[in-house]
Design a protein around this motif. Structure first.
Motif, PDB file in Angstrom:
ATOM      1  N   LYS A 252      -7.816  -0.916  -1.416  1.00 28.59           N
ATOM      2  CA  LYS A 252      -6.970  -0.721  -0.230  1.00 28.59           C
ATOM      3  C   LYS A 252      -5.738  -1.621  -0.223  1.00 28.59           C
ATOM      4  O   LYS A 252      -4.819  -1.407   0.563  1.00 28.59           O
ATOM      5  CB  LYS A 252      -7.788  -0.978   1.031  1.00 28.59           C
ATOM      6  CG  LYS A 252      -8.919   0.012   1.245  1.00 28.59           C
ATOM      7  CD  LYS A 252      -9.563  -0.166   2.599  1.00 28.59           C
ATOM      8  CE  LYS A 252     -10.341  -1.461   2.710  1.00 28.59           C
ATOM      9  NZ  LYS A 252     -11.054  -1.577   4.015  1.00 28.59           N
ATOM     10  N   ALA A 253      -5.742  -2.668  -1.083  1.00 29.92           N
ATOM     11  CA  ALA A 253      -4.611  -3.613  -1.060  1.00 29.92           C
ATOM     12  C   ALA A 253      -4.362  -4.177  -2.454  1.00 29.92           C
ATOM     13  O   ALA A 253      -5.305  -4.439  -3.209  1.00 29.92           O
ATOM     14  CB  ALA A 253      -4.894  -4.756  -0.092  1.00 29.92           C
ATOM     15  N   GLU A 266       4.304  -2.772  -5.760  1.00 23.06           N
ATOM     16  CA  GLU A 266       4.599  -1.766  -4.735  1.00 23.06           C
ATOM     17  C   GLU A 266       4.493  -0.355  -5.311  1.00 23.06           C
ATOM     18  O   GLU A 266       4.002   0.569  -4.639  1.00 23.06           O
ATOM     19  CB  GLU A 266       5.992  -2.007  -4.161  1.00 23.06           C
ATOM     20  CG  GLU A 266       6.064  -3.219  -3.234  1.00 23.06           C
ATOM     21  CD  GLU A 266       7.482  -3.547  -2.800  1.00 23.06           C
ATOM     22  OE1 GLU A 266       8.420  -2.910  -3.333  1.00 23.06           O
ATOM     23  OE2 GLU A 266       7.641  -4.437  -1.947  1.00 23.06           O
ATOM     24  N   LYS A 270       1.815   2.340  -3.916  1.00 25.29           N
ATOM     25  CA  LYS A 270       2.242   3.659  -3.447  1.00 25.29           C
ATOM     26  C   LYS A 270       1.475   4.766  -4.160  1.00 25.29           C
ATOM     27  O   LYS A 270       1.067   5.768  -3.550  1.00 25.29           O
ATOM     28  CB  LYS A 270       3.747   3.822  -3.679  1.00 25.29           C
ATOM     29  CG  LYS A 270       4.320   5.121  -3.135  1.00 25.29           C
ATOM     30  CD  LYS A 270       5.827   5.171  -3.339  1.00 25.29           C
ATOM     31  CE  LYS A 270       6.409   6.475  -2.775  1.00 25.29           C
ATOM     32  NZ  LYS A 270       7.878   6.547  -2.975  1.00 25.29           N
ATOM     33  N   SER A 275      -1.897  -0.877   0.443  1.00 22.57           N
ATOM     34  CA  SER A 275      -0.853  -1.745   0.993  1.00 22.57           C
ATOM     35  C   SER A 275      -0.578  -2.888   0.016  1.00 22.57           C
ATOM     36  O   SER A 275      -1.359  -3.115  -0.925  1.00 22.57           O
ATOM     37  CB  SER A 275      -1.284  -2.315   2.345  1.00 22.57           C
ATOM     38  OG  SER A 275      -2.433  -3.140   2.192  1.00 22.57           O
ATOM     39  N   GLU A 277      -0.192  -6.918   0.018  1.00 19.47           N
ATOM     40  CA  GLU A 277      -0.481  -8.080   0.862  1.00 19.47           C
ATOM     41  C   GLU A 277      -0.095  -9.362   0.129  1.00 19.47           C
ATOM     42  O   GLU A 277      -0.421  -9.530  -1.052  1.00 19.47           O
ATOM     43  CB  GLU A 277      -1.969  -8.132   1.214  1.00 19.47           C
ATOM     44  CG  GLU A 277      -2.497  -6.888   1.920  1.00 19.47           C
ATOM     45  CD  GLU A 277      -1.997  -6.775   3.342  1.00 19.47           C
ATOM     46  OE1 GLU A 277      -1.529  -7.797   3.888  1.00 19.47           O
ATOM     47  OE2 GLU A 277      -2.086  -5.666   3.919  1.00 19.47           O
ATOM     48  N   ASN A 304      -9.725  -6.831   3.544  1.00 17.91           N
ATOM     49  CA  ASN A 304      -9.284  -5.673   2.785  1.00 17.91           C
ATOM     50  C   ASN A 304     -10.344  -5.132   1.829  1.00 17.91           C
ATOM     51  O   ASN A 304     -10.141  -4.070   1.215  1.00 17.91           O
ATOM     52  CB  ASN A 304      -8.005  -5.998   2.022  1.00 17.91           C
ATOM     53  CG  ASN A 304      -6.780  -5.947   2.894  1.00 17.91           C
ATOM     54  OD1 ASN A 304      -6.238  -4.889   3.169  1.00 17.91           O
ATOM     55  ND2 ASN A 304      -6.353  -7.118   3.375  1.00 17.91           N
TER      56      ASN A 304
END
Length: 306
Positions: A252-253, A266, A270, A275, A277, A304
């Motif tokens: 999730k992160a 990033e 995506k 996300s 963090e 997370n």
């Protein structure tokens, strides 16, 4: 007349002496009541400050924002270290320039390899080969020891022992500070060991593979965009492997360290619907001290993964 001349000479001498003392104290650099400690980079400052408290003056060699393993010493750094009471470095080739430095500095300076006694994590042969080619020195161990709570305790103890050696009169003070650090860090360690043990998901993905000691403390599995020594962007093959890993494990992160480019992380986030963090590595000085920063790291990682 002779006595009058003597009195004038003494008065001038005392006035000059007092003037010199005032100048030294106003500069703050000649406070002989404190121990002069020079450390290589910020994580060593964090630990030395906690143990040394108001008994130490601390100077950091590597500026914030500069990687310790990329830094090159200047002549003034060598001079300053030679004049210090104590010199603290991380070890495990985090500072590849230390070995040559130690051949030149004053033998009266107490040297502290903070990672001495740490059970090292061995880097892969591929990582080691890449590091040797880029930096022209060996890199057989992961040097990010301060990011493991259990290993940071070892480092803090080494710093405490050295301060006691330099300043035995304040032994009880340094012992007290270390015991408080040890207690707080162990409480944090035990609290989150229990929390992470109850989680099914142990997949921890980072932008930079700096958290192996952290993961070892809590039974997490680390996968990273860049390797231990951050040798640039991953190959398309490595990126595909990371995408597959994240999707398979429901990541999730993607955790990235502060003050670095997050572009690749990033892109990965995506691609997998995660996300990005920010997580503390403490290589630059922030508003939080070591324990508070690590507590925030643990809270963020746990939230997370659960």
């Amino acid at each position: 007349m002779k006595n009058k001349i003597i009195l004038i000479v003494i008065t001038i001498f005392l006035f000059t002496l007092n003037g010199c003392d005032s100048k030294e104290l106003s500069n703050g650099s000649n406070d002989n009541s404190k121990i002069d400690v020079i450390v290589t980079f910020n994580p060593m400052r964090e630990l030395a400050e906690y143990i040394g408290g108001d008994k130490v003056n601390i100077e950091v060699i590597v500026p914030d924002g500069v990687e310790a393993h990329d830094f090159e010493l200047k002549a003034k750094d060598i001079m300053n270290i030679s004049k210090a009471d104590m010199f603290v470095y991380n070890g495990f080739n985090m500072e590849h320039w230390v070995d040559k430095l130690l051949e030149t500095i004053d033998k009266d300076t107490v040297i502290v390899e903070a990672s001495q006694g740490v059970d090292p994590i061995i880097v892969s042969e591929e990582e080691k080969d890449n590091h040797d080619n880029d930096h022209k020195h060996e890199g057989g161990y992961d040097p990010h020891t301060w990011l493991g709570l259990s290993t940071a305790i070892v480092q803090a103890r080494n710093i405490k022992d050295a301060l006691v050696k330099v300043d035995g009169n304040n032994k009880d003070y340094y012992e007290k500070n270390f015991n408080e650090f040890n207690k707080e860090v162990n409480e944090l360690l035990n609290e989150y060991k229990t929390k992470f043990e109850l989680l099914e998901n142990k997949s921890f993905v980072t932008g930079h593979e700096a958290f192996s000691y952290f993961c070892r403390d809590f039974g997490l599995e680390q996968s990273s965009v860049e390797g231990v020594f951050a040798e640039g962007e991953p190959t398309p093959k490595k990126m595909k492997e990371l995408v597959d890993y994240c999707k398979k494990n429901g990541v999730k992160a993607i955790f990235v360290e502060e003050n670095i480019s997050t572009k690749v992380s990033e892109t990965l986030a995506k691609e997998v619907g995660a996300s990005v963090e920010v997580i503390h590595t403490l290589e630059s000085r922030g508003e939080k001290n070591y324990i508070d920063a690590m507590r925030e790291n643990l809270e963020k990682v746990y939230d997370n993964l659960k």
